[in-house]
Design a protein around this motif. Sequence first.
Motif, PDB file in Angstrom:
ATOM      1  N   CYS A  31      45.141  28.727 130.150  1.00 32.95           N
ATOM      2  CA  CYS A  31      44.487  29.262 128.943  1.00 32.95           C
ATOM      3  C   CYS A  31      45.496  29.823 127.944  1.00 32.95           C
ATOM      4  CB  CYS A  31      43.459  30.324 129.308  1.00 32.95           C
ATOM      5  SG  CYS A  31      44.169  31.838 129.998  1.00 32.95           S
ATOM      6  N   PHE A  32      46.769  29.763 128.285  1.00 34.17           N
ATOM      7  CA  PHE A  32      47.851  30.263 127.425  1.00 34.17           C
ATOM      8  C   PHE A  32      47.692  31.736 127.073  1.00 34.17           C
ATOM      9  CE2 PHE A  32      47.313  25.711 126.637  1.00 34.17           C
ATOM     10  CZ  PHE A  32      48.547  25.252 127.071  1.00 34.17           C
ATOM     11  N   GLY A  33      47.194  32.506 128.047  1.00 38.19           N
ATOM     12  CA  GLY A  33      47.083  33.946 127.878  1.00 38.19           C
ATOM     13  C   GLY A  33      45.817  34.428 127.201  1.00 38.19           C
ATOM     14  N   ASP A  34      44.936  33.499 126.797  1.00 36.44           N
ATOM     15  CA  ASP A  34      43.700  33.898 126.118  1.00 36.44           C
ATOM     16  C   ASP A  34      42.631  34.407 127.077  1.00 36.44           C
ATOM     17  OD1 ASP A  34      44.665  33.285 123.585  1.00 36.44           O
ATOM     18  OD2 ASP A  34      43.884  31.234 123.649  1.00 36.44           O
ATOM     19  N   GLY A  35      42.663  33.924 128.315  1.00 36.84           N
ATOM     20  CA  GLY A  35      41.638  34.297 129.279  1.00 36.84           C
ATOM     21  C   GLY A  35      40.375  33.473 129.136  1.00 36.84           C
ATOM     22  N   THR A  59      33.369  28.860 124.680  1.00 37.53           N
ATOM     23  CA  THR A  59      34.371  29.114 125.720  1.00 37.53           C
ATOM     24  C   THR A  59      33.749  29.771 126.940  1.00 37.53           C
ATOM     25  OG1 THR A  59      34.954  31.265 124.786  1.00 37.53           O
ATOM     26  CG2 THR A  59      36.231  29.365 124.021  1.00 37.53           C
ATOM     27  N   LYS A  60      34.520  29.754 128.008  1.00 41.86           N
ATOM     28  CA  LYS A  60      34.143  30.414 129.260  1.00 41.86           C
ATOM     29  C   LYS A  60      35.408  31.041 129.832  1.00 41.86           C
ATOM     30  CE  LYS A  60      34.913  26.291 132.029  1.00 41.86           C
ATOM     31  NZ  LYS A  60      34.368  25.315 132.956  1.00 41.86           N
ATOM     32  N   GLY A  84      40.019  34.999 133.725  1.00 44.98           N
ATOM     33  CA  GLY A  84      39.751  35.589 132.419  1.00 44.98           C
ATOM     34  C   GLY A  84      40.733  36.675 132.019  1.00 44.98           C
ATOM     35  N   ASP A  85      41.734  36.917 132.860  1.00 45.76           N
ATOM     36  CA  ASP A  85      42.715  37.976 132.594  1.00 45.76           C
ATOM     37  C   ASP A  85      43.808  37.526 131.634  1.00 45.76           C
ATOM     38  OD1 ASP A  85      43.837  40.558 133.009  1.00 45.76           O
ATOM     39  OD2 ASP A  85      45.273  39.686 134.414  1.00 45.76           O
ATOM     40  N   GLY A  86      44.075  36.215 131.584  1.00 47.31           N
ATOM     41  CA  GLY A  86      45.133  35.690 130.737  1.00 47.31           C
ATOM     42  C   GLY A  86      46.505  35.765 131.370  1.00 47.31           C
TER      43      GLY A  86
END
Length: 159
Positions: free
Chosen positions: A124-128, A141-142, A149-151
């Motif tokens: 997710c490239f850090g997006d979570g 998104t999910k 989901g932490d990124g």
Amino acid sequence: MTIPNSVMNSLTEAFQPPERTVEEYAEAVTTLYNIARFVTSSGRCAAQLLLSGFNGDNWQLDITDLILLDRANFKTAMTYLECRTTLGEPQERIENGYEKFQELQKIWSKLHVDNMWKDECPKCFGDGEVLVNPEGDDYSTKPCTCCGGDGQIAHMGNF
């Protein structure tokens, strides 16, 4: 041996408390807060300054990041550091300061000492968040299943 008056005066002046005002402190906190709200390299530095002044056990300033600030904001950072040592808690110097510092903690959670060693999630490239249907026109998104989901993910490399 007697010490000349000029030397004594210089030494006395060097050990005087800073002459910064609460207003200068508030202005420095406000300026740094406005920079820290944005996820940029300067924002990271400003966030580290503010949050380490807010709670140094949980947030640490990497002093090499100070080079990321332009000249004016570097001077603001130095004012902030000087004032923090003599004029109290930074969140008490701005309106709704506690809430604003809570906001910064959420934006910059990856800088918390518990998270600094973690790597950005490669999925997710850090997006979570990831796209529900990456092949379609749906941009909903999910939470990322790779990082929950932490990124961020724990670094598993060799040390």
